[in-house]
Write a protein that holds these residues in place. Structure first.
Motif, PDB file in Angstrom:
ATOM      1  N   GLN A  22      65.066  69.174  26.609  1.00  0.00           N
ATOM      2  CA  GLN A  22      65.478  70.753  26.198  1.00  0.00           C
ATOM      3  C   GLN A  22      66.845  70.619  25.821  1.00  0.00           C
ATOM      4  O   GLN A  22      67.539  71.629  25.956  1.00  0.00           O
ATOM      5  CB  GLN A  22      65.359  71.407  27.883  1.00  0.00           C
ATOM      6  N   THR A  23      66.613  70.958  24.419  1.00  0.00           N
ATOM      7  CA  THR A  23      68.270  70.421  24.082  1.00  0.00           C
ATOM      8  C   THR A  23      67.900  70.818  22.688  1.00  0.00           C
ATOM      9  O   THR A  23      67.168  70.909  21.300  1.00  0.00           O
ATOM     10  CB  THR A  23      68.906  69.278  24.056  1.00  0.00           C
ATOM     11  N   ASP A  24      69.097  71.738  21.578  1.00  0.00           N
ATOM     12  CA  ASP A  24      69.344  71.794  20.240  1.00  0.00           C
ATOM     13  C   ASP A  24      70.350  70.785  19.625  1.00  0.00           C
ATOM     14  O   ASP A  24      70.597  70.730  18.569  1.00  0.00           O
ATOM     15  CB  ASP A  24      69.561  73.095  20.002  1.00  0.00           C
ATOM     16  N   VAL A  25      70.559  70.072  20.420  1.00  0.00           N
ATOM     17  CA  VAL A  25      71.560  69.016  19.756  1.00  0.00           C
ATOM     18  C   VAL A  25      71.140  68.075  18.899  1.00  0.00           C
ATOM     19  O   VAL A  25      69.708  67.616  19.136  1.00  0.00           O
ATOM     20  CB  VAL A  25      72.867  68.035  20.343  1.00  0.00           C
ATOM     21  N   ARG A  26      71.576  67.484  18.154  1.00  0.00           N
ATOM     22  CA  ARG A  26      71.480  67.136  17.337  1.00  0.00           C
ATOM     23  C   ARG A  26      71.033  65.376  17.651  1.00  0.00           C
ATOM     24  O   ARG A  26      71.585  64.771  18.361  1.00  0.00           O
ATOM     25  CB  ARG A  26      72.792  66.359  15.851  1.00  0.00           C
ATOM     26  N   ILE A  27      69.607  64.945  17.211  1.00  0.00           N
ATOM     27  CA  ILE A  27      68.753  63.582  17.063  1.00  0.00           C
ATOM     28  C   ILE A  27      68.738  62.931  16.496  1.00  0.00           C
ATOM     29  O   ILE A  27      68.350  63.073  15.681  1.00  0.00           O
ATOM     30  CB  ILE A  27      67.666  63.717  18.241  1.00  0.00           C
ATOM     31  N   LEU A  28      69.964  61.705  16.301  1.00  0.00           N
ATOM     32  CA  LEU A  28      69.860  61.183  15.628  1.00  0.00           C
ATOM     33  C   LEU A  28      68.740  59.434  15.822  1.00  0.00           C
ATOM     34  O   LEU A  28      69.299  59.051  16.805  1.00  0.00           O
ATOM     35  CB  LEU A  28      70.817  59.987  14.965  1.00  0.00           C
TER      36      LEU A  28
END
Ligand code: GDP
Length: 177
Positions: free
Chosen positions: A142-148
């Motif tokens: 449940q996140t909006d941080v960047r996922i690489l």
């Protein structure tokens, strides 16, 4: 010195990734037995910054008491850590985030430190599946941080990580004499 911290479940591929980022064969020990890194390891790079290798969480074969001790050690490091520029949380790209991944992520978001999620072992799924797996991780955390998505094995995604860390370092305002 500025610091970048890396954490994730045991066996997520953290040691392998740190070695690849630093282009070393065996700087961070890759453990045959998961759950073996029980201390915080600091790797100093070029007198410019440090990588901080936090102990792997979520390893089932340690006692509840030991788990609590790891958590306390990680908390002690993270809280009010002035030189910390960014925290990278590693999750395995193949799976939906585990309960402890979700809890750790929620805890990290309460800190005032920039985050990134690194989805490891991307070579283990087909290229066409990567976007769907990233969406699954985003939904689970449940996140909006960047996922690489990254593969230490195939050395993909490493430059994207470096670009982010270098931008962080560029933002550090030098202290005037
Ligand atoms: P750590 O416990 O998080 O430090 O995990 P390790 O770096 O020791 O890696 C755990 C296992 O995953 C080892 O068998 C590694 O060879 C494997 N592994 C790590 N990164 C990758 C990757 O990018 N691709 C693949 N296929 N395997 C990986």
């Amino acid at each position: 010195l500025p610091e970048f911290a890396f954490l994730g479940r045991s066996n997520v591929g953290k040691s392998t990734l740190l070695n690849r980022l630093l282009n070393r064969k065996s700087l961070a020990r890759v453990s045959a037995q998961p759950g073996k890194t029980r201390q915080i390891n600091f790797y100093q790079i070029n007198e410019q910054f440090r990588f901080v290798d936090l102990p792997g969480y979520g390893y089932a074969a340690v006692s509840k008491k030991e788990r609590a001790q790891f958590a306390a050690m990680i908390d002690r490091y993270l809280i009010d850590r002035e030189p910390l520029l960014r925290i990278a949380q590693l999750v395995d790209i193949r799976h939906a985030p585990s309960k402890d991944d979700v809890e750790v992520h929620a805890g990290l978001r309460t800190l005032d430190v920039p985050l990134i999620v690194i989805a490891t072992k991307a070579d283990k799924i087909g290229k066409s599946q990567i976007d769907a797996h990233v969406r699954q991780i985003r939904k689970g955390l449940q996140t909006d941080v960047r996922i690489l998505p990254v593969s230490a094995e195939k050395r993909t995604g490493l430059e994207e990580i470096w670009a982010i860390l270098e931008a962080d370092l560029d933002n550090v305002v030098p202290i005037e004499e």
